[in-house]
Write an enzyme that holds these catalytic residues in place. Sequence first.
Site, short mmCIF file in Angstrom:
data_model
loop_
_atom_site.label_atom_id
_atom_site.label_comp_id
_atom_site.label_asym_id
_atom_site.label_seq_id
_atom_site.Cartn_x
_atom_site.Cartn_y
_atom_site.Cartn_z
N GLY A 114 46.12 57.94 32.67
CA GLY A 114 46.46 59.09 33.52
C GLY A 114 47.69 58.80 34.39
O GLY A 114 48.42 59.71 34.76
N GLU A 134 48.73 48.09 30.87
CA GLU A 134 47.32 47.87 31.26
C GLU A 134 46.56 47.20 30.12
O GLU A 134 45.79 46.27 30.35
CB GLU A 134 46.67 49.21 31.63
CG GLU A 134 47.21 49.79 32.91
CD GLU A 134 46.72 51.19 33.21
OE1 GLU A 134 46.88 51.61 34.37
OE2 GLU A 134 46.20 51.87 32.33
N LYS A 138 34.01 59.72 37.04
CA LYS A 138 34.62 59.17 35.83
C LYS A 138 33.58 58.73 34.79
O LYS A 138 33.93 58.38 33.67
CB LYS A 138 35.48 57.93 36.18
CG LYS A 138 36.44 58.10 37.34
CD LYS A 138 37.60 58.97 36.97
CE LYS A 138 38.66 59.08 38.04
NZ LYS A 138 39.37 57.87 38.37
N LYS A 184 42.13 55.65 29.48
CA LYS A 184 43.04 55.28 30.54
C LYS A 184 44.45 55.82 30.23
O LYS A 184 44.73 56.18 29.11
CB LYS A 184 43.08 53.76 30.69
CG LYS A 184 41.78 53.20 31.23
CD LYS A 184 41.83 51.69 31.46
CE LYS A 184 43.04 51.22 32.18
NZ LYS A 184 43.34 51.91 33.46
N ASP A 236 40.18 56.78 33.69
CA ASP A 236 40.04 58.24 33.75
C ASP A 236 38.66 58.67 33.30
O ASP A 236 38.11 59.66 33.78
CB ASP A 236 41.13 58.89 32.89
CG ASP A 236 42.51 58.51 33.40
OD1 ASP A 236 42.79 58.79 34.57
OD2 ASP A 236 43.28 57.90 32.65
N THR A 262 46.61 49.97 37.68
CA THR A 262 47.49 51.01 38.25
C THR A 262 46.67 52.24 38.61
O THR A 262 45.70 52.55 37.91
CB THR A 262 48.55 51.41 37.19
OG1 THR A 262 49.31 50.24 36.85
CG2 THR A 262 49.51 52.47 37.72
N GLY A 263 47.08 52.93 39.67
CA GLY A 263 46.44 54.20 40.00
C GLY A 263 45.97 54.24 41.44
O GLY A 263 46.08 53.26 42.19
N ASP A 280 40.98 47.24 37.31
CA ASP A 280 41.71 48.49 37.06
C ASP A 280 40.75 49.68 37.11
O ASP A 280 39.53 49.52 36.97
CB ASP A 280 42.41 48.43 35.69
CG ASP A 280 43.53 49.46 35.56
OD1 ASP A 280 43.75 50.25 36.50
OD2 ASP A 280 44.19 49.46 34.50
C1 5RP Z 1 46.80 54.56 34.94
C2 5RP Z 1 45.36 54.52 34.67
C3 5RP Z 1 44.44 54.66 35.84
O1 5RP Z 1 43.59 53.56 35.90
C4 5RP Z 1 43.64 55.92 35.68
O2 5RP Z 1 44.53 57.01 35.46
C5 5RP Z 1 42.78 56.20 36.91
O3 5RP Z 1 43.60 56.51 37.97
P1 5RP Z 1 43.02 56.90 39.41
O4 5RP Z 1 42.41 55.67 39.97
O5 5RP Z 1 44.25 57.36 40.16
O6 5RP Z 1 42.04 58.01 39.21
O7 5RP Z 1 44.89 54.36 33.57
O8 5RP Z 1 47.55 54.55 33.75
#
Ligand code: 5RP
Length: 222
Positions: free
Chosen positions: A96, A103, A121, A94, A84, A28-29, A81
């Site tokens: 965010g 996940e 990151k 993770k 953060d 997700t993200g 995936d």
């Molecule tokens: C979601 C997550 C995401 O993988 C993490 O927040 C990174 O998101 P992005 O790719 O938008 O920076 O853990 O719950």
Amino acid sequence: MTQDELKTLVGQAALNYVEAGSIVGVGTGSTVNKFIDALASMKDQIAGAVSSSLASTERLQALGIKVFDATEVDELAVYIDGADEIDHAGHMVKGGGAALTREKIVAAQSRRFICIADKSKYVATLGGFPLPVEVIPMATRRIARQFEAMGGAATVRHKDGKPLVTDNGQHILDVTGLKIADPLVFESEVSQWPGVVTVGVFAFQKAHVCLLGTDDGVETLV
Ligand code: 5RP
């Protein structure tokens, strides 16, 4: 390159880890959204996906990719995936995007975790990014006090003026001020606290490969 371009780059690079005929674990993200968009180009070569959030499910389905329930599948070859934060050993923070529980479940169901991230990151020690923790709402206050005893400060994540409700109907605490020197020990300890659904440290489900977007291209860290 902009951060968005780096996300696109690693999202496309992750296609190399997708096996023909397989069901792919999808995170997700915003970085994963780039991967999902790239995955559409090979949708006829895969059986489908297991998704870690309602948001990713909607995006996958809108692109014509079949989404399986996690309970329909024994094991996945890869889970792709974002993160953060990711340290040099592949441990991650993770959540965010508030999807950390699903996940972690899909990551645990997968043989390999491929993390896609831009260079911002990549850190020496986890804890700079506020640590997401999914909690049962009635335990929020006590869990916040337990983090205070560790030197952290926890706040309930809000959306549209109200506590954010996750896909699982729970709340998220974001914890600042932590230095997570030993991610395995930290994850073990916090996971035991009553009312914690999932802590956003992924040490047991760490990344096996990190595709890191840099100005020189994609670095593959294993
Ligand atoms: C979601 C997550 C995401 O993988 C993490 O927040 C990174 O998101 P992005 O790719 O938008 O920076 O853990 O719950």
